[in-house]
Design a protein around this motif. Structure first.
Motif, PDB file in Angstrom:
ATOM      1  N   LYS A 294      -7.072  -6.475   2.050  1.00  0.00           N
ATOM      2  CA  LYS A 294      -5.675  -6.209   1.702  1.00  0.00           C
ATOM      3  C   LYS A 294      -5.463  -6.293   0.192  1.00  0.00           C
ATOM      4  O   LYS A 294      -4.749  -5.476  -0.398  1.00  0.00           O
ATOM      5  CB  LYS A 294      -4.753  -7.191   2.424  1.00  0.00           C
ATOM      6  N   VAL A 295      -6.084  -7.294  -0.430  1.00  0.00           N
ATOM      7  CA  VAL A 295      -5.901  -7.476  -1.877  1.00  0.00           C
ATOM      8  C   VAL A 295      -6.601  -6.349  -2.640  1.00  0.00           C
ATOM      9  O   VAL A 295      -6.087  -5.848  -3.647  1.00  0.00           O
ATOM     10  CB  VAL A 295      -6.433  -8.860  -2.326  1.00  0.00           C
ATOM     11  N   THR A 296      -7.768  -5.926  -2.159  1.00  0.00           N
ATOM     12  CA  THR A 296      -8.474  -4.805  -2.786  1.00  0.00           C
ATOM     13  C   THR A 296      -7.633  -3.535  -2.747  1.00  0.00           C
ATOM     14  O   THR A 296      -7.511  -2.813  -3.744  1.00  0.00           O
ATOM     15  CB  THR A 296      -9.822  -4.553  -2.074  1.00  0.00           C
ATOM     16  N   LEU A 297      -7.053  -3.259  -1.590  1.00  0.00           N
ATOM     17  CA  LEU A 297      -6.198  -2.077  -1.456  1.00  0.00           C
ATOM     18  C   LEU A 297      -4.990  -2.157  -2.382  1.00  0.00           C
ATOM     19  O   LEU A 297      -4.592  -1.153  -2.988  1.00  0.00           O
ATOM     20  CB  LEU A 297      -5.738  -1.931  -0.007  1.00  0.00           C
ATOM     21  N   ALA A 298      -4.422  -3.365  -2.508  1.00  0.00           N
ATOM     22  CA  ALA A 298      -3.291  -3.546  -3.421  1.00  0.00           C
ATOM     23  C   ALA A 298      -3.709  -3.251  -4.856  1.00  0.00           C
ATOM     24  O   ALA A 298      -2.989  -2.578  -5.606  1.00  0.00           O
ATOM     25  CB  ALA A 298      -2.737  -4.966  -3.305  1.00  0.00           C
ATOM     26  N   GLY A 299      -4.892  -3.736  -5.243  1.00  0.00           N
ATOM     27  CA  GLY A 299      -5.397  -3.489  -6.591  1.00  0.00           C
ATOM     28  C   GLY A 299      -5.606  -2.007  -6.860  1.00  0.00           C
ATOM     29  O   GLY A 299      -5.253  -1.498  -7.932  1.00  0.00           O
ATOM     30  N   LEU A 300      -6.180  -1.303  -5.892  1.00  0.00           N
ATOM     31  CA  LEU A 300      -6.407   0.140  -6.056  1.00  0.00           C
ATOM     32  C   LEU A 300      -5.093   0.905  -6.140  1.00  0.00           C
ATOM     33  O   LEU A 300      -4.972   1.867  -6.911  1.00  0.00           O
ATOM     34  CB  LEU A 300      -7.252   0.665  -4.894  1.00  0.00           C
ATOM     35  N   PHE A 301      -4.104   0.489  -5.356  1.00  0.00           N
ATOM     36  CA  PHE A 301      -2.797   1.141  -5.415  1.00  0.00           C
ATOM     37  C   PHE A 301      -2.154   0.953  -6.797  1.00  0.00           C
ATOM     38  O   PHE A 301      -1.574   1.889  -7.359  1.00  0.00           O
ATOM     39  CB  PHE A 301      -1.872   0.584  -4.326  1.00  0.00           C
ATOM     40  N   ILE A 302      -2.294  -0.251  -7.358  1.00  0.00           N
ATOM     41  CA  ILE A 302      -1.724  -0.512  -8.683  1.00  0.00           C
ATOM     42  C   ILE A 302      -2.479   0.278  -9.758  1.00  0.00           C
ATOM     43  O   ILE A 302      -1.882   0.728 -10.744  1.00  0.00           O
ATOM     44  CB  ILE A 302      -1.732  -2.021  -8.994  1.00  0.00           C
ATOM     45  N   ILE A 303      -3.788   0.472  -9.558  1.00  0.00           N
ATOM     46  CA  ILE A 303      -4.549   1.317 -10.488  1.00  0.00           C
ATOM     47  C   ILE A 303      -3.988   2.734 -10.485  1.00  0.00           C
ATOM     48  O   ILE A 303      -3.820   3.362 -11.543  1.00  0.00           O
ATOM     49  CB  ILE A 303      -6.047   1.328 -10.118  1.00  0.00           C
ATOM     50  N   ILE A 304      -3.680   3.262  -9.305  1.00  0.00           N
ATOM     51  CA  ILE A 304      -3.082   4.587  -9.201  1.00  0.00           C
ATOM     52  C   ILE A 304      -1.761   4.639  -9.977  1.00  0.00           C
ATOM     53  O   ILE A 304      -1.502   5.586 -10.739  1.00  0.00           O
ATOM     54  CB  ILE A 304      -2.846   4.966  -7.719  1.00  0.00           C
ATOM     55  N   CYS A 305      -0.946   3.598  -9.797  1.00  0.00           N
ATOM     56  CA  CYS A 305       0.334   3.535 -10.519  1.00  0.00           C
ATOM     57  C   CYS A 305       0.129   3.524 -12.025  1.00  0.00           C
ATOM     58  O   CYS A 305       0.854   4.195 -12.773  1.00  0.00           O
ATOM     59  CB  CYS A 305       1.121   2.288 -10.094  1.00  0.00           C
ATOM     60  N   SER A 306      -0.871   2.769 -12.486  1.00  0.00           N
ATOM     61  CA  SER A 306      -1.134   2.691 -13.932  1.00  0.00           C
ATOM     62  C   SER A 306      -1.605   4.033 -14.476  1.00  0.00           C
ATOM     63  O   SER A 306      -1.258   4.416 -15.599  1.00  0.00           O
ATOM     64  CB  SER A 306      -2.168   1.603 -14.228  1.00  0.00           C
ATOM     65  N   MET A 307      -2.390   4.768 -13.691  1.00  0.00           N
ATOM     66  CA  MET A 307      -2.852   6.089 -14.130  1.00  0.00           C
ATOM     67  C   MET A 307      -1.681   7.072 -14.232  1.00  0.00           C
ATOM     68  O   MET A 307      -1.624   7.909 -15.133  1.00  0.00           O
ATOM     69  CB  MET A 307      -3.916   6.636 -13.178  1.00  0.00           C
ATOM     70  N   ILE A 308      -0.750   6.982 -13.287  1.00  0.00           N
ATOM     71  CA  ILE A 308       0.444   7.833 -13.338  1.00  0.00           C
ATOM     72  C   ILE A 308       1.243   7.548 -14.609  1.00  0.00           C
ATOM     73  O   ILE A 308       1.747   8.466 -15.276  1.00  0.00           O
ATOM     74  CB  ILE A 308       1.312   7.620 -12.083  1.00  0.00           C
ATOM     75  N   LEU A 309       1.338   6.273 -14.964  1.00  0.00           N
ATOM     76  CA  LEU A 309       2.038   5.898 -16.197  1.00  0.00           C
ATOM     77  C   LEU A 309       1.313   6.434 -17.430  1.00  0.00           C
ATOM     78  O   LEU A 309       1.933   6.950 -18.365  1.00  0.00           O
ATOM     79  CB  LEU A 309       2.165   4.380 -16.287  1.00  0.00           C
ATOM     80  N   MET A 310      -0.018   6.341 -17.436  1.00  0.00           N
ATOM     81  CA  MET A 310      -0.787   6.741 -18.616  1.00  0.00           C
ATOM     82  C   MET A 310      -0.829   8.246 -18.811  1.00  0.00           C
ATOM     83  O   MET A 310      -0.962   8.728 -19.944  1.00  0.00           O
ATOM     84  CB  MET A 310      -2.202   6.160 -18.532  1.00  0.00           C
ATOM     85  N   ILE A 311      -0.731   8.994 -17.721  1.00  0.00           N
ATOM     86  CA  ILE A 311      -0.695  10.454 -17.851  1.00  0.00           C
ATOM     87  C   ILE A 311       0.511  10.894 -18.681  1.00  0.00           C
ATOM     88  O   ILE A 311       0.481  11.915 -19.372  1.00  0.00           O
ATOM     89  CB  ILE A 311      -0.670  11.112 -16.450  1.00  0.00           C
ATOM     90  N   ARG A 312       1.572  10.099 -18.668  1.00  0.00           N
ATOM     91  CA  ARG A 312       2.807  10.447 -19.385  1.00  0.00           C
ATOM     92  C   ARG A 312       2.764  10.040 -20.868  1.00  0.00           C
ATOM     93  O   ARG A 312       3.718  10.314 -21.603  1.00  0.00           O
ATOM     94  CB  ARG A 312       3.997   9.772 -18.692  1.00  0.00           C
ATOM     95  N   LEU A 313       1.692   9.387 -21.292  1.00  0.00           N
ATOM     96  CA  LEU A 313       1.573   9.020 -22.712  1.00  0.00           C
ATOM     97  C   LEU A 313       1.459  10.279 -23.575  1.00  0.00           C
ATOM     98  O   LEU A 313       0.722  11.205 -23.245  1.00  0.00           O
ATOM     99  CB  LEU A 313       0.345   8.135 -22.932  1.00  0.00           C
ATOM    100  N   ASP A 314       2.184  10.300 -24.687  1.00  0.00           N
ATOM    101  CA  ASP A 314       2.104  11.433 -25.605  1.00  0.00           C
ATOM    102  C   ASP A 314       2.448  10.981 -27.025  1.00  0.00           C
ATOM    103  O   ASP A 314       2.497   9.778 -27.315  1.00  0.00           O
ATOM    104  CB  ASP A 314       3.021  12.577 -25.161  1.00  0.00           C
ATOM    105  N   GLU A 315       2.743  11.947 -27.915  1.00  0.00           N
ATOM    106  CA  GLU A 315       3.016  11.636 -29.325  1.00  0.00           C
ATOM    107  C   GLU A 315       4.328  10.885 -29.516  1.00  0.00           C
ATOM    108  O   GLU A 315       4.549  10.269 -30.571  1.00  0.00           O
ATOM    109  CB  GLU A 315       3.077  12.925 -30.144  1.00  0.00           C
ATOM    110  N   ASN A 316       5.199  10.929 -28.507  1.00  0.00           N
ATOM    111  CA  ASN A 316       6.520  10.309 -28.638  1.00  0.00           C
ATOM    112  C   ASN A 316       6.678   9.025 -27.828  1.00  0.00           C
ATOM    113  O   ASN A 316       7.777   8.485 -27.738  1.00  0.00           O
ATOM    114  CB  ASN A 316       7.600  11.317 -28.203  1.00  0.00           C
TER     115      ASN A 316
END
Length: 477
Positions: free
Chosen positions: A339-361
């Motif tokens: 359960k904890v592993t799955l939670a960690g992987l889900f949060i990794i997905i969330c962090s990647m979604i956040l990082m995709i939005r990084l840009d010059e601004n």
């Protein structure tokens, strides 16, 4: 070292001393993490002091990485055959000796040889510490123990840059290796008195031919991965290196299948939970090393942040991990590692979604938030994933399984760095309309976003694989 051949402890004594033993098991990984982060900081000073070029100075890092990667499976098998506690203690001695030689190295040749010796010591320790943790701690405490190990590695990453800066301000680069000696000696003394170091009752010998072929294959593959960071995957020598490495790996697999007592029991990979969780570990370290490579350049080339500003921002990841990893281990023991592993992987997905939005601004607070989320994910994922890996095999395979897990970590990190670099430069070249061989600020964000799309895809893949794996009954292991 005669005494190392004769002492033993009963299970009650081992259990009583388990947290003292855990101190020994996490100190050397802590030193390895500290050492790696310090060396990266002081590498320019070593380059200047020894009068060497950039290619030679990079060997100070790569020689250590390749040594660990090529020998770790061999030492894991030796731990299973000769006793993990005893082999672990010898590893500490070799690591101390290598650190001492590094500290007195007068030239680059001696320093690289010393780093190889140091890498051998680190490899011996890394190959056996997870197996010892699985032996010393019962299943209901294993997560906490592995969580503390994750925190120790994170702490080494946190302290490394600051300690490296202090040493270079008041001392010389030689002292970054000298600090390992007193810490290592304390670990050896405590480990000598507490670690289980039973005599092996097995007559099985190490598969020397298999070990040699495996060494050659991994050496060539890792060397090709590291060289590809500068030369690219399309380079003829890199392609040839991968081809030769995979040929040797093919012969290794054929050889191991024919032997009654192989160095690496390939039937282990038929255990679905083991294979799935190793793939998830590979993906995590691939993602982690890619982020560690991309973010500093993003901060430097897009926002012109100073080195001190960049160091402060990227420390967020290991700092969050340091605090979260023990909590994750505790939860793993209470509600189960899956359960904890799955939670960690889900949060990794969330962090990647956040990082995709990084840009010059992007605002600094958004960048920090993205890194915080990934640090939280790292701390959540690591120890329960390792618990799952180490809980799938019988005790006689704990050493080799721990070393496979460590090899996967190194392979994931090397692959992440090389492949993300290739994607970055390919996308920048595509946008520029010609081959780009250095970072161009106006094209960098476009290339960075492409890397993060790949990382998001990989994190979703890991989450799906972990969900498919439903057969591990942790409570029965």
């Amino acid at each position: 070292m005669y005494a190392l051949k004769n002492f033993d402890f009963d299970e009650e004594t081992i259990y009583k001393n388990r947290w003292i033993i855990q101190f020994v098991l996490i100190v050397v990984p802590f030193m390895g993490s500290l050492d790696a982060s310090i060396v990266n900081v002081v590498l320019p000073s070593i380059k200047k002091d020894l009068g060497i070029n950039l290619s030679l100075s990079s060997l100070i890092v790569s020689s250590y990485i390749i040594t660990v990667a090529t020998t770790i499976i061999i030492f894991g098998k030796l731990g299973d055959l000769k006793g993990k506690g005893r082999v672990f203690l010898y590893g500490i001695i070799v690591f101390i000796f290598g650190s001492f030689l590094c500290s007195i190295s007068p030239n680059i040749t001696i320093l690289i040889i010393s780093r190889v010796i140091q890498g051998i010591g680190a490899s011996i320790v890394m190959a056996n510490n997870q197996g010892l943790t699985a032996i010393v701690f019962p299943p209901n405490e294993r997560g906490r123990a592995l969580g503390l190990s994750g925190s120790a590695v994170a702490l080494g990453s946190i302290l490394g840059p600051a300690l490296g800066g202090f040493i270079m301000t008041y001392l010389s680069w030689h002292f970054i290796f000298l600090i390992n000696i007193p810490i290592g000696l304390i670990s050896f003394i405590v480990g000598y008195k507490t670690l289980p170091a039973r005599n092996s009752t097995s007559d099985v010998k190490l598969d020397k031919y298999g070990a040699f072929v495996f060494f050659i294959s991994i050496f060539i593959l890792f060397s090709s991965l590291l060289v590809s960071q500068d030369m690219g995957f399309s380079n003829l020598y890199v392609i040839l290196g991968f081809f030769i490495g995979f040929v040797f790996l093919f012969f290794f697999i054929r050889l191991e299948k024919k032997l009654k007592e192989p160095m690496l029991n390939l039937n282990l990979f038929k255990i679905k939970s083991l294979s799935f969780n190793l793939v998830c570990a590979f993906i995590y370290y691939f993602i982690s090393s890619s982020i560690n490579l991309i973010i500093p350049f993003y901060l430097s080339d897009t926002f012109n942040y100073s080195q001190s500003q960049i160091s402060t921002i990227i420390l967020v990841n290991p700092l969050i991990m340091f605090f979260i990893a023990p909590v994750s281990g505790y939860l793993s023991d209470k509600i189960g590692p899956k359960k904890v592993t799955l939670a960690g992987l889900f949060i990794i997905i969330c962090s990647m979604i956040l990082m995709i939005r990084l840009d010059e601004n992007s605002l600094k607070v958004y960048i920090l938030a993205s890194l915080c989320v990934f640090g939280f994910a790292s701390g959540t994922f690591n120890s329960p994933n390792t618990t799952l890996v180490m809980s799938t095999v019988k005790s006689e395979y704990l050493g080799i399984t721990g070393s496979i897990n460590s090899l996967i970590r190194n392979l994931g990190m090397a692959s992440g760095t090389s492949i993300s670099t290739s994607i970055l430069y390919h996308q920048m070249s595509s946008l520029a309309g010609h081959k780009v061989e250095d970072i161009v600020s106006s094209y960098f964000v476009y290339g960075m976003k492409s890397v993060f799309v790949v990382l998001l895809t990989l994190s979703i893949t890991a989450f799906i694989l972990s969900n498919i794996d439903k057969k591990l009954d942790f409570d029965k292991n």
